[in-house]
Enzyme design. Structure first.
Site, PDB file in Angstrom:
ATOM      1  N   HIS A 150      -1.973   6.636  -4.374  1.00 14.99           N
ATOM      2  CA  HIS A 150      -0.567   6.896  -4.689  1.00 14.99           C
ATOM      3  C   HIS A 150       0.026   5.636  -5.311  1.00 14.99           C
ATOM      4  O   HIS A 150      -0.640   4.601  -5.398  1.00 14.99           O
ATOM      5  CB  HIS A 150       0.206   7.291  -3.435  1.00 14.99           C
ATOM      6  CG  HIS A 150       0.198   6.239  -2.360  1.00 14.99           C
ATOM      7  ND1 HIS A 150      -0.874   6.042  -1.522  1.00 14.99           N
ATOM      8  CD2 HIS A 150       1.132   5.303  -2.014  1.00 14.99           C
ATOM      9  CE1 HIS A 150      -0.607   5.041  -0.702  1.00 14.99           C
ATOM     10  NE2 HIS A 150       0.606   4.569  -0.981  1.00 14.99           N
ATOM     11  N   LYS A 162      -6.385   3.042  -3.736  1.00 14.44           N
ATOM     12  CA  LYS A 162      -5.090   3.610  -3.364  1.00 14.44           C
ATOM     13  C   LYS A 162      -4.867   4.874  -4.203  1.00 14.44           C
ATOM     14  O   LYS A 162      -5.024   4.852  -5.427  1.00 14.44           O
ATOM     15  CB  LYS A 162      -3.993   2.579  -3.632  1.00 14.44           C
ATOM     16  CG  LYS A 162      -2.621   2.973  -3.142  1.00 14.44           C
ATOM     17  CD  LYS A 162      -1.625   1.839  -3.409  1.00 14.44           C
ATOM     18  CE  LYS A 162      -0.235   2.197  -2.941  1.00 14.44           C
ATOM     19  NZ  LYS A 162       0.742   1.117  -3.220  1.00 14.44           N
TER      20      LYS A 162
END
Length: 223
Positions: A104, A102
């Site tokens: 963010h 991921k």
């Protein structure tokens, strides 16, 4: 077979997760039985499965600090096992990985508790050992220690393909490679005993010869 193992095989059959007939395995073998933990997809059966995982882990005597579930099936299994352990008085943290990092928010590939101490990897089966190897790498990269692998069913069969079969099973190879125990709730010997033992269901017992022949061709002596 001890009682817990007998109960697990019977439970898997009644839930339709362990089936008998003609199936093609990932290795291309024609198997007389098939185990698909993905079919534990109801709350009641998942809760019962988690009880088997939790009790088997506690009975093993392995010292551990947390659980890790490799994506994807291991995510649900580790989560449910943590709940079952809490119900038995053992509050245990758990984590799992994303297939893709991921970029963010909190970022990274690990979700849940920080990997620390002695970590038990929880999955359904070991076929080639790929997910275990990836899990071990992630756990060690975080500075933690993989201390055991806990699976539902050990097929106890030689790895490789016809013409190039190993003398060992994938479970045995993983245990030796990382020098950690691989614990199973049940295995092929338990399954065979369930089919051929006293009081066996006649409809299921008719698969005994096929399972025995498969074991003779692909089986290993011990897990």
């Amino acid at each position: 077979m001890n009682n817990l193992r007998q109960q697990f095989i019977a439970f898997s059959v009644s839930a339709g997760v362990l089936r008998f007939g003609e199936f093609t395995t990932k290795a291309g073998r024609q198997s007389p039985y098939f185990f698909n933990a993905g079919l534990f997809h109801e709350g009641a059966t998942l809760a019962q499965l988690a009880q088997f995982y939790a009790q088997t882990l506690l009975d093993s005597g392995v010292e551990f600090d947390m659980l890790f579930g490799p994506a994807y099936k291991g995510i649900t299994l580790a989560s449910a096992t943590a709940v079952a352990l809490a119900g038995k008085g053992r509050n245990t943290s758990f984590a799992f990985n994303r297939k893709e990092a991921k970029d963010h928010g909190e970022g990274g590939t690990i979700v849940g508790a920080k990997l620390r101490g002695k970590v038990v990897i929880i999955d359904d089966v070991i076929s080639a050992g790929t997910s275990v190897r990836e899990s071990v790498d992630m756990i060690r990269a975080a500075g933690a220690e993989p201390c055991a692998v806990l699976i539902a069913l050990d097929r106890m069969e030689r790895s490789g393909k016809d013409g190039a079969l190993s003398a060992s099973s994938a479970v045995q190879e993983v245990g030796r490679e990382f020098n950690i125990p691989v614990i199973s709730i049940g295995n092929l010997e338990d399954l065979f005993g369930y089919l051929s033992g006293p009081g066996a269901d006649p409809e299921l017992a008719k698969h005994t010869d096929a399972v025995a022949a498969y074991r003779a061709r692909y089986g290993v002596e011990s897990a």
